[in-house]
Enzyme design. Structure first.
Site, PDB file in Angstrom:
ATOM      1  N   LYS B 110       0.807  -1.217   0.000  1.00 31.90           N
ATOM      2  CA  LYS B 110       0.000   0.000   0.000  1.00 31.90           C
ATOM      3  C   LYS B 110       0.834   1.258   0.000  1.00 31.90           C
ATOM      4  O   LYS B 110       0.566   2.217  -0.688  1.00 31.90           O
ATOM      5  CB  LYS B 110      -0.910   0.002   1.219  1.00 31.90           C
ATOM      6  CG  LYS B 110      -2.308  -0.368   0.867  1.00 31.90           C
ATOM      7  CD  LYS B 110      -3.252   0.023   1.968  1.00 31.90           C
ATOM      8  CE  LYS B 110      -4.664  -0.307   1.521  1.00 31.90           C
ATOM      9  NZ  LYS B 110      -5.609  -0.318   2.606  1.00 31.90           N
ATOM     10  N   CYS B 111       1.882   1.234   0.823  1.00 33.75           N
ATOM     11  CA  CYS B 111       2.633   2.476   0.995  1.00 33.75           C
ATOM     12  C   CYS B 111       3.684   2.649  -0.085  1.00 33.75           C
ATOM     13  O   CYS B 111       4.343   3.661  -0.163  1.00 33.75           O
ATOM     14  CB  CYS B 111       3.253   2.546   2.383  1.00 33.75           C
ATOM     15  SG  CYS B 111       4.343   1.199   2.758  1.00 33.75           S
TER      16      CYS B 111
END
Lengths: 120, 112, 95, 127
Positions: B110-111
């Site tokens: 996600k990051c």
């Protein structure tokens, strides 16, 4: 994005601990965000960059292959401690990517130029 | 949590978002099928990016974030294809996310 | 001017030695957590290099927690002084 | 007055890191400085579990972090590092098809990009 410069220090050898992998994750994100970032390898951290790692054998991810992609993340400052290399019988030729090898004084100067320093 | 899709008599494990769990399951026929599920009609331009992303993963053991994908594409194909507008047109739901999925690679963190 | 925060005991961890090999006169060192045990190292090779750093600090709470004491040349500080110190130096490394 | 961001990379209870971070933040706030936020990374993500349940005569870090949030200190957890260690927000848990989740307010599941946003301060201190 903030203009603050961040240095990310690797001090731990790969695979026995997750420090190196998560330091690299942070570096990739810093690069993706256009942050001015320097990646440093001191002490056992220099083992992160050894060529020929095959951590699949110990069920760990081979993220050492990712170091070669750092150029696409705008990570230009890659610094390795000369003394740490020497103490471990290594030279630049043992490392998987081209780096700047600095003596302790120069390395400290380089670190001092960053606003923030995190270590892994 | 594992799910699976049936394709050509094979059972292919995917995650909930539709990314392959084993990237060795991938072949170009499966990529076409995955593209259909995404509503993407594969052109030569799409294939070029999908193969590029897969080669990037095989070389560097990581899926490229969008900025890195743009830079790497630029290095290989020049600025015409190495730009985010071009890639966004091909993969409207996000080039890094969607091309990665069609290339059979793990869902990007996600990051990242 | 870098402020070095040391957290591990030098009797079992190399951090203090590695740090001492890289400090300059202008740098500061703070002993906190298990690193305050360094104050019991009079017989050790790293003790003199450590105490010759003029900006050597030890965190009061960590000293008291561990039942040890600090020699005179060490500045014993609390958390408010630690906060202020981090601002006095240009940046901070946690070893 | 100065601004700080705090990076917590050490595990709660197993090490003293979280306790030191708390003391530091409380001291900084008491001096009138501003602490923009805490970013939990590496083993530090374990601080974000809503299910930390120490014996009653030991510090409850969940309670302590919540009190900081009430004072305006943002609490961000790297969701990737957290997921690796079995900590999921409600959204991530649903996406994975699990029932239940253990990251919830006052903790915010974020990415490392959030940490980059937090660099715009006078000092970053890591515990």
């Amino acid at each position: 994005m903030t203009s603050k410069r961040i240095a990310i220090i690797n001090r731990t050898a790969p695979h026995g601990h997750s420090q190196g992998q998560e330091a690299l994750d942070m570096t990739l994100v810093a690069g993706s965000f256009g942050q001015d970032v320097g990646l440093f390898f001191l002490d056992d951290g220099v083992f992160q960059l050894l060529t020929g790692q095959k951590p699949d054998a110990v069920l760990r991810k081979n993220y050492s292959k990712t170091f070669a992609a750092l150029e696409f993340y705008d990570i230009d400052t890659l610094v390795v401690c000369q003394q740490s290399l020497q103490a471990r019988g290594l030279t630049q030729a043992d490392l998987c990517i081209p780096v700047q090898v600095l003596a302790p004084d120069a390395l400290r100067e380089a670190l001092a130029s960053f606003n923030h320093i995190v270590s892994f | 949590m594992e799910q699976s899709i049936e394709f050509n008599g094979r059972t292919i494990l995917v995650d909930k978002a539709g990314y392959l769990l084993n990237n060795q399951d991938w072949d170009e026929a499966l990529a076409l099928h995955l593209a259909q599920r995404e509503g993407i009609e594969m052109t030569d331009a799409h294939w070029e990016v999908v193969r590029f992303v897969r080669a990037f993963y095989q070389e560097f053991n990581t899926s490229p974030a969008i900025r890195a994908l743009v830079k790497a594409m630029e290095k290989t194909y020049g600025p015409e294809k190495g730009n985010s507008r071009y890639l966004q047109r091909l993969f409207p739901e996000g080039p890094a996310k969607q091309a990665t999925k069609l290339a059979g690679l793990p869902k990007p963190a996600k990051c990242l | 001017m870098i402020l070095h925060l040391l957290r591990a005991s030098p009797f079992s961890d190399q951090s203090l030695c590695q740090c001492l090999g890289r400090v300059t006169e202008q740098d500061g060192i703070v002993l906190m957590q298990d690193a305050v045990y360094a104050l019991r190292g009079q017989e050790q090779a790293w003790y003199n290099p450590m105490t010759s750093v003029s900006s050597l600090y030890a965190l009061k709470e960590d000293i008291e927690a561990r039942g040890i004491s600090a020699p005179e040349q060490v500045h014993v500080i609390g958390y408010p002084e630690l906060v202020t110190l981090t601002l006095k130096f240009d940046n901070v490394i946690s070893w | 007055m100065a601004t700080f961001s705090i990076l917590v990379t050490s595990a709660p209870f197993d090490t003293q890191g979280s306790n030191s971070a708390l003391k530091f933040i409380q001291a900084a706030l008491a001096l009138g400085h501003s602490v923009k936020g805490v970013f939990f990374y590496q083993a530090g993500v374990n601080n974000a579990s809503a299910w930390l349940t120490p014996p009653a005569d030991e510090l409850n870090l969940s309670v302590a972090w919540r009190a900081l949030k009430a004072q305006g200190v943002e609490l961000h957890v790297c969701s990737t590092a957290a997921a690796r260690r079995g900590l999921l927000s409600e959204q991530d848990s649903q996406e994975q098809g699990y029932s239940g989740h253990n990251i919830q307010p006052p903790m915010t599941a974020s990415g490392l990009g959030q940490f980059m946003e937090m660099l715009d301060v006078d000092r970053v201190v890591q515990f």
